[in-house]
Design a protein around this motif. Structure first.
Motif, PDB file in Angstrom:
ATOM      1  N   GLU A  10      36.770  40.980  49.703  1.00  0.00           N
ATOM      2  CA  GLU A  10      37.341  40.460  48.454  1.00  0.00           C
ATOM      3  C   GLU A  10      38.046  41.565  47.674  1.00  0.00           C
ATOM      4  O   GLU A  10      39.089  41.327  47.061  1.00  0.00           O
ATOM      5  CB  GLU A  10      36.248  39.806  47.622  1.00  0.00           C
ATOM      6  N   HIS A  11      37.501  42.776  47.710  1.00  0.00           N
ATOM      7  CA  HIS A  11      38.130  43.899  47.006  1.00  0.00           C
ATOM      8  C   HIS A  11      39.491  44.235  47.626  1.00  0.00           C
ATOM      9  O   HIS A  11      40.481  44.421  46.916  1.00  0.00           O
ATOM     10  CB  HIS A  11      37.212  45.120  47.046  1.00  0.00           C
ATOM     11  N   VAL A  12      39.558  44.305  48.951  1.00  0.00           N
ATOM     12  CA  VAL A  12      40.817  44.602  49.628  1.00  0.00           C
ATOM     13  C   VAL A  12      41.822  43.476  49.393  1.00  0.00           C
ATOM     14  O   VAL A  12      43.009  43.720  49.164  1.00  0.00           O
ATOM     15  CB  VAL A  12      40.588  44.844  51.140  1.00  0.00           C
ATOM     16  N   ALA A  13      41.359  42.234  49.424  1.00  0.00           N
ATOM     17  CA  ALA A  13      42.240  41.101  49.150  1.00  0.00           C
ATOM     18  C   ALA A  13      42.802  41.198  47.735  1.00  0.00           C
ATOM     19  O   ALA A  13      43.985  40.943  47.505  1.00  0.00           O
ATOM     20  CB  ALA A  13      41.487  39.786  49.341  1.00  0.00           C
ATOM     21  N   ASN A  14      41.982  41.599  46.806  1.00  0.00           N
ATOM     22  CA  ASN A  14      42.437  41.774  45.424  1.00  0.00           C
ATOM     23  C   ASN A  14      43.478  42.887  45.335  1.00  0.00           C
ATOM     24  O   ASN A  14      44.496  42.733  44.649  1.00  0.00           O
ATOM     25  CB  ASN A  14      41.244  42.073  44.510  1.00  0.00           C
ATOM     26  N   LEU A  15      43.267  43.992  46.023  1.00  0.00           N
ATOM     27  CA  LEU A  15      44.240  45.088  46.027  1.00  0.00           C
ATOM     28  C   LEU A  15      45.568  44.640  46.625  1.00  0.00           C
ATOM     29  O   LEU A  15      46.636  45.092  46.190  1.00  0.00           O
ATOM     30  CB  LEU A  15      43.699  46.287  46.815  1.00  0.00           C
ATOM     31  N   ALA A  16      45.508  43.767  47.624  1.00  0.00           N
ATOM     32  CA  ALA A  16      46.712  43.267  48.279  1.00  0.00           C
ATOM     33  C   ALA A  16      47.288  42.059  47.544  1.00  0.00           C
ATOM     34  O   ALA A  16      48.259  41.468  48.001  1.00  0.00           O
ATOM     35  CB  ALA A  16      46.392  42.894  49.722  1.00  0.00           C
ATOM     36  N   ARG A  17      46.679  41.701  46.425  1.00  0.00           N
ATOM     37  CA  ARG A  17      47.121  40.562  45.616  1.00  0.00           C
ATOM     38  C   ARG A  17      47.081  39.259  46.420  1.00  0.00           C
ATOM     39  O   ARG A  17      47.978  38.428  46.354  1.00  0.00           O
ATOM     40  CB  ARG A  17      48.527  40.767  45.041  1.00  0.00           C
ATOM     41  N   LEU A  18      46.015  39.120  47.224  1.00  0.00           N
ATOM     42  CA  LEU A  18      45.814  37.903  48.009  1.00  0.00           C
ATOM     43  C   LEU A  18      44.703  37.088  47.370  1.00  0.00           C
ATOM     44  O   LEU A  18      43.671  37.626  46.968  1.00  0.00           O
ATOM     45  CB  LEU A  18      45.414  38.244  49.448  1.00  0.00           C
TER      46      LEU A  18
END
Length: 96
Positions: A10-18
């Motif tokens: 979820e953190h990486v998805a947030n960084l990628a604006r997904l």
């Protein structure tokens, strides 16, 4: 290798604006952990006798020798140009 947590996904998805759904976050967590498990299995192989390579196949340079040879003169090259100036092709401006 340590497992990837859902919070990390979820953190990486947030960084990628997904924006991930609950199902997607769960699926990606499982998929990424399966990839890490496979990589861990590969690390168990004995590769001490395998020579490092940069390509999977033997690559050879297929370029021809650089040989100096006659070419068109500037006048001949510009002969059929619709417009030229000072020995150069003149083209319409691209930027205003």
């Amino acid at each position: 290798m340590s497992a990837i947590t859902r919070k990390e996904v979820e953190h990486v998805a947030n960084l990628a604006r997904l924006k991930l759904t609950e199902e997607e976050a769960e699926r990606y967590t499982k998929d990424l952990n399966a990839i890490l498990e496979f990589a861990a299995k590969l690390n168990e192989l004995d590769t001490s006798s395998v020579e490092p390579t940069s390509h999977a196949t033997d690559v050879k340079n297929v370029m021809r020798e650089d040989v100096n040879r006659p070419s068109l003169s500037r006048e001949d090259a510009l002969k059929n140009a619709p417009d030229h100036e000072d020995g150069q092709f003149k083209v319409p401006a691209v930027f205003e």
